[in-house]
Write an enzyme that holds these catalytic residues in place. Sequence first.
Site, PDB file in Angstrom:
ATOM      1  N   ARG A 149       0.828  -1.209   0.000  1.00 41.41           N
ATOM      2  CA  ARG A 149       0.000   0.000   0.000  1.00 41.41           C
ATOM      3  C   ARG A 149       0.867   1.265   0.000  1.00 41.41           C
ATOM      4  O   ARG A 149       0.543   2.269  -0.640  1.00 41.41           O
ATOM      5  CB  ARG A 149      -0.917  -0.030   1.233  1.00 41.41           C
ATOM      6  CG  ARG A 149      -1.906   1.126   1.305  1.00 41.41           C
ATOM      7  CD  ARG A 149      -3.035   0.780   2.273  1.00 41.41           C
ATOM      8  NE  ARG A 149      -3.986   1.875   2.432  1.00 41.41           N
ATOM      9  CZ  ARG A 149      -4.008   2.695   3.477  1.00 41.41           C
ATOM     10  NH1 ARG A 149      -3.116   2.558   4.447  1.00 41.41           N
ATOM     11  NH2 ARG A 149      -4.905   3.649   3.555  1.00 41.41           N
ATOM     12  N   HIS A 202       0.512   4.286  -2.551  1.00 41.60           N
ATOM     13  CA  HIS A 202       0.242   5.651  -2.082  1.00 41.60           C
ATOM     14  C   HIS A 202       1.399   6.599  -2.397  1.00 41.60           C
ATOM     15  O   HIS A 202       1.203   7.798  -2.521  1.00 41.60           O
ATOM     16  CB  HIS A 202      -0.066   5.655  -0.580  1.00 41.60           C
ATOM     17  CG  HIS A 202      -1.463   5.223  -0.274  1.00 41.60           C
ATOM     18  ND1 HIS A 202      -2.153   5.606   0.846  1.00 41.60           N
ATOM     19  CD2 HIS A 202      -2.321   4.434  -0.976  1.00 41.60           C
ATOM     20  CE1 HIS A 202      -3.370   5.073   0.829  1.00 41.60           C
ATOM     21  NE2 HIS A 202      -3.481   4.345  -0.260  1.00 41.60           N
ATOM     22  N   ASP A 203       2.592   6.051  -2.542  1.00 35.71           N
ATOM     23  CA  ASP A 203       3.714   6.901  -2.958  1.00 35.71           C
ATOM     24  C   ASP A 203       3.557   7.269  -4.438  1.00 35.71           C
ATOM     25  O   ASP A 203       3.592   8.436  -4.807  1.00 35.71           O
ATOM     26  CB  ASP A 203       5.043   6.167  -2.722  1.00 35.71           C
ATOM     27  CG  ASP A 203       6.234   7.036  -3.111  1.00 35.71           C
ATOM     28  OD1 ASP A 203       6.130   8.280  -2.967  1.00 35.71           O
ATOM     29  OD2 ASP A 203       7.264   6.498  -3.542  1.00 35.71           O
ATOM     30  N   VAL A 232       0.920   9.879  -5.776  1.00 33.99           N
ATOM     31  CA  VAL A 232       1.045  11.284  -5.368  1.00 33.99           C
ATOM     32  C   VAL A 232       2.448  11.765  -5.746  1.00 33.99           C
ATOM     33  O   VAL A 232       3.429  11.305  -5.176  1.00 33.99           O
ATOM     34  CB  VAL A 232       0.814  11.429  -3.847  1.00 33.99           C
ATOM     35  CG1 VAL A 232       0.769  12.899  -3.463  1.00 33.99           C
ATOM     36  CG2 VAL A 232      -0.477  10.725  -3.434  1.00 33.99           C
ATOM     37  N   GLY A 271       4.206  10.922  -8.174  1.00 33.21           N
ATOM     38  CA  GLY A 271       5.037   9.853  -8.724  1.00 33.21           C
ATOM     39  C   GLY A 271       5.774   9.086  -7.640  1.00 33.21           C
ATOM     40  O   GLY A 271       5.729   9.444  -6.456  1.00 33.21           O
ATOM     41  N   ASN A 313      -3.602   8.441   4.872  1.00 28.45           N
ATOM     42  CA  ASN A 313      -2.397   7.728   5.315  1.00 28.45           C
ATOM     43  C   ASN A 313      -2.235   7.609   6.820  1.00 28.45           C
ATOM     44  O   ASN A 313      -1.600   6.679   7.313  1.00 28.45           O
ATOM     45  CB  ASN A 313      -1.157   8.426   4.747  1.00 28.45           C
ATOM     46  CG  ASN A 313      -1.013   8.229   3.252  1.00 28.45           C
ATOM     47  OD1 ASN A 313      -1.380   7.180   2.720  1.00 28.45           O
ATOM     48  ND2 ASN A 313      -0.481   9.240   2.568  1.00 28.45           N
ATOM     49  N   HIS A 350      -5.990  -6.213  -2.065  1.00 36.62           N
ATOM     50  CA  HIS A 350      -6.823  -6.222  -0.855  1.00 36.62           C
ATOM     51  C   HIS A 350      -7.063  -7.641  -0.355  1.00 36.62           C
ATOM     52  O   HIS A 350      -7.817  -7.844   0.594  1.00 36.62           O
ATOM     53  CB  HIS A 350      -8.169  -5.524  -1.118  1.00 36.62           C
ATOM     54  CG  HIS A 350      -8.069  -4.024  -1.120  1.00 36.62           C
ATOM     55  ND1 HIS A 350      -9.090  -3.205  -1.542  1.00 36.62           N
ATOM     56  CD2 HIS A 350      -7.059  -3.195  -0.739  1.00 36.62           C
ATOM     57  CE1 HIS A 350      -8.710  -1.940  -1.428  1.00 36.62           C
ATOM     58  NE2 HIS A 350      -7.486  -1.908  -0.959  1.00 36.62           N
ATOM     59  N   SER A 389      -8.243 -15.666   4.473  1.00 36.97           N
ATOM     60  CA  SER A 389      -6.795 -15.863   4.290  1.00 36.97           C
ATOM     61  C   SER A 389      -6.123 -14.500   4.106  1.00 36.97           C
ATOM     62  O   SER A 389      -5.643 -14.180   3.034  1.00 36.97           O
ATOM     63  CB  SER A 389      -6.528 -16.747   3.071  1.00 36.97           C
ATOM     64  OG  SER A 389      -7.120 -16.165   1.903  1.00 36.97           O
TER      65      SER A 389
END
Length: 335
Positions: free
Chosen positions: A71, A75-76, A79, A81, A103, A202, A258
């Site tokens: 994640r 998320h990096d 935003v 790049g 975050n 997910h 799982s």
Amino acid sequence: MAKLVRRAMRSKKLTCVSIAFFLLLCQFVQLEAQLQVGFYTSSCPLAEFIVKYEVSKGFFSDRGVAAGLVRMHFHDCFVRGCDASVLIDSTSSSTAEKDSTANNPSLRGFEVIDNAKARLETLCQGKVSCADIIAFAARDSIEITGGLGYDVPAGRKDGKVSLSSEASANLPAPTFNVNQLTQAFANKGLTQEEMVTLSGAHTIGRSHCTSFTTRLYNFNATTNQDPSLDPLYASQLRQQCPKGSTIPNLVVPMNPGSSATMDSGYYMDVLANRGLFTSDQTLLTNQDTADQVNQNAMNVFLWRRKLAAAMVKMGQIGVKKDDTGEIRSNCRKIN
Ligand SMILES: *[C@@H]1O[C@H](CO)[C@@H](O)[C@H](O)[C@H]1NC(C)=O
């Protein structure tokens, strides 16, 4: 005379067009050559090994770290790049990405990156970027949870700007519908199919109750519970996430069957109306995305290959290689 001027203008236009074409070609070639597999082979040969070691160390003390690092890469990259802007700490004058509600407090795995960076600075000072460390760590996290390993093209530089407002503006929200998701990924050059493929991540990790309690308690004016959520699952979730609970950071596992394995459980969940977020369940509302959910649910090997490819592509978003970037010595601070 007029004819001559016209001809001169026409030839000038032609020159301009060919220059523009040449520039475009240069840009394309440059883009293609931007990142490289084995980038640290000579400058820091143990780089990838050390990151992998730190990821497994983190994983064996807390398995949830793997989902956190996948994640974190996502998320990096979405935003500014893939430039490790997500790692920069807020200052008294500026709130950074990591402190946006998207975050904080949910993003985790920072200590794994810090540990890897500290060792890499001792071993080969100023060589390995924080952005590349995140990209390697995301790959290692997929691998350690049973996904397919893949080569990570590297050579990213770290950015010098991190703004909380940009995180909320660029990151898709758990409340998004399929059109909003498709648009958010298209904004970053990713296809709808890649969006469905990446959503499958997910299948590991956990979620804060606050990301989906609207679906349990106050869906809309006529119904409290989201009718697209399996009622049995909804009642289990209500027990885990009591209405108006004041317990901070209450979480539930994603894909509870799982939640530490890169299997196709996520897609099975969605097919059974047990997708946790609106942004998961919505994939059944469009024929194309529903078809892909079906395909991925039935063929986990296909999905794992597609995930590896989509991660590589995501890892190229907005990469910096020039002076707009640097190699941070501490991932939390601009040099
Ligand atoms: C609430 O959601 C249900 C199910 O999607 C829908 O049928 C109903 O029209 C909605 N009501 C309002 C007031 O939006």
